[in-house]
Design an enzyme around this catalytic site. Structure first.
Site: not given
Ligand code: SAH
Length: 375
Positions: A111, A125, A132
C-alpha cells in the site's frame, strides 16, 4: 518464546524474486552506467538517456525510448527487464487523502498513501517490504508477518505509478495542472532500514536530478530503531540530506519492550545514543514519532520524561494519535487527552507537531488496506 526471540536482529533473509534479466530500474545511475558500458556498445551518454527515460519520463517499455535507435531498443528488450507494479485499487477519502493498493508481479499487495500537503503538492507514504520483519504490537502490518523485501524498482515505482495516476486523473478531469508528489516518507509497510540496500538505491534514484529529482530534504526514512543501521545511515550520508524519523512510542523500557519488542535488543538509551552520534546536520533533522496509545504511553509522566529524554537530541516530536484497526489491543486517546499531552510536552521545552488523523474513512492506517489484499 521470550520477547527477544521475536526480534529480527539480522536482516530478513527471504530473497527477492530473481528476474531472468536484470531490472534496469533497480540500478542507480552509476550502476546503470556500468551495466550499459558492459552490455551496450555505444556512446557513454546512452546510460544517462536510459536513466532519464526510466526515472524522469517513467517509460513503461523500451520501445517508448524514442531517442534510442531500433537496434539499441531491441538489445535492451533481449537483455534487460522493465517491471511494473499494477494499481489494484484507489480509494479517495473525504479529506483528499488517497490510498493505493498495488500488486507486485508475484501477486502480493502493498500500500501507498497520498496526502495533500500545505503547498499544492502531495506527500506520498511508501512501503519498503511486503509485511514487516518487526512485531510492533500496535501496527496492522505486523500482523502480516514478514513476506519479503521490496526490490529497488518496486520502491520507486510506487511513486511513478502514483504520479502517472494523478496525471491520468488530471487529464480526465480537464484540470489546468497535475498535482505533484513533492515529498516522500518511508512510513508505509515494512522497516526500511532492514531493507537497507534496496532503500539506499531507491533514495539515490529518487533524489537524482536526472531522475525523479525529489530533494533529499523532502524525503524521510522512518525506523523502529535499528541501531546499527541508524549508525550506518549517519556514516554513509544515505541519500543526500534525507531525513530520519525514529519511532519512539514509549518513554520507559518497560513499556517500549512491550509495544515494540525491538527495544529488548536496542533499548531507549542505546537508541538515543545512536541519534546523538549522528553527524549534526542529520541530527538536526531527526523526528521522533510518538504513537499515542490510550492509557499506555499518554500519561503526564510520559510527557515529562519525553522532555528529559529528547532535550539534547535536537529532535522534533511528532505525536500521532493511534489509528485503530480491527483486533488491535489499543485505543486512541480522546481529543482532550491528546491536547493535554501535547501541551505538557511543549511546556517541557519540546518542539511538537501533531499528526492529524487522515483518511480515517478509508482505513489509511498503516497496513490496513494491504491487510485486506493479502488475505
Ligand atoms: N518500520 C518503520 C516505518 C513504518 S511505520 C517505523 O517503525 O518507523 C511508520 C510509523 O507509523 C511509525 O512511527 C509507527 O509507529 C506508526 N504506526 C504504526 N501503526 C500505527 C497505528 N496503528 N496508528 C498510528 N501510527 C502507527
Amino acid at each position: 518464546m521470550g520477547t527477544t526471540d521475536l526480534v529480527a536482529i539480522r536482516p530478513p533473509q527471504h530473497g527477492l524474486p530473481k528476474p531472468d534479466r536484470p531490472d534496469l530500474r533497480s540500478m542507480d545511475r552509476e550502476e546503470l552506467g556500468q551495466w550499459v558500458a558492459e552490455s551496450l556498445p555505444g556512446p557513454a551518454f546512452r546510460a544517462t538517456q536510459i536513466f532519464e527515460w526510466l526515472h524522469r519520463h517513467r517509460a513503461r517499455s523500451f520501445d517508448a525510448m524514442t531517442n534510442l535507435g531500433q537496434a539499441v531498443r531491441a538489445t535492451l528488450s533481449r537483455s534487460a527487464s522493465l517491471g511494473g507494479l499494477a494499481v489494484d485499487t484507489v480509494q479517495q477519502s473525504a479529506d483528499g487523502t488517497r490510498k493505493l493498493r498495488l500488486r507486485t508481479n508475484d501477486g502480493h499487495a502493498i500500500e501507498s498513501v497520498l496526502i495533500p500537503n500545505e503547498g499544492r503538492g502531495l506527500t506520498q507514504c511508501i512501503s519498503s517490504m511486503v509485511g514487516c520483519s518487526l512485531t510492533c504490537r500496535f501496527c496492522a502490518t505486523a500482523t502480516l508477518g514478514f513476506i519479503r523485501n521490496l526490490a529497488t524498482w518496486e520502491i520507486v515505482d510506487q511513486v511513478y505509478e502514483a504520479q502517472d495516476m494523478l496525471e491520468r486523473q488530471a487529464t480526465a478531469e480537464g484540470a489546468q495542472w497535475t498535482p505533484r508528489i513533492t515529498n516522500v516518507v518511508f512510513m508505509g509497510m515494512g522497516e526500511p532500514l532492514h531493507n537497507y540496500q534496496q532503500v539506499r538505491r531507491a533514495l539515490a534514484i529518487l533524489t537524482d536530478e536526472r531522475g525523479a529529482g525529489i530533494a533529499g530534504r523532502r524525503i524521510t526514512v522512518s525506523t523502529a530503531g535499528l541501531v546499527p543501521a541508524i549508525e550506518r545511515f549517519g556514516r554513509e550520508g544515505l541519500g543526500h540530506e534525507v531525513g530520519l524519523a525514529i519511532s519512539l512510542n514509549a518513554t520507559t523500557d518497560e513499556v517500549r519492550d512491550r509495544v515494540m519488542p525491538i527495544n529488548t535488543r536496542w533499548n531507549i538509551a542505546r537508541l538515543l545514543e545512536a541519534v546523538r552520534g549522528l553527524p549534526s546536520p542529520k541530527r538536526r533533522r531527526v523526528t521522533f514519532e510518538y504513537v499515542l496509545l490510550d492509557g499506555v504511553n499518554d500519561d503526564p509522566d510520559d510527557a515529562r520524561r519525553l522532555g528529559t529524554l529528547l532535550r539534547d537530541t535536537g529532535g522534533q516530536l511528532n505525536v500521532i494519535p493511534f489509528n485503530p484497526h480491527p483486533g488491535a489491543p489499543f485505543a486512541r486517546p480522546d481529543a482532550e487527552r491528546v491536547k493535554t499531552f501535547v501541551r505538557q510536552c511543549r511546556r517541557g521545552g519540546l518542539d511538537v507537531t501533531v499528526r492529524r488523523p487522515r483518511g480515517d474513512d478509508i482505513a489509511a492506517a498503516c497496513g490496513q488496506l494491504a491487510l485486506e489484499g493479502n488475505e
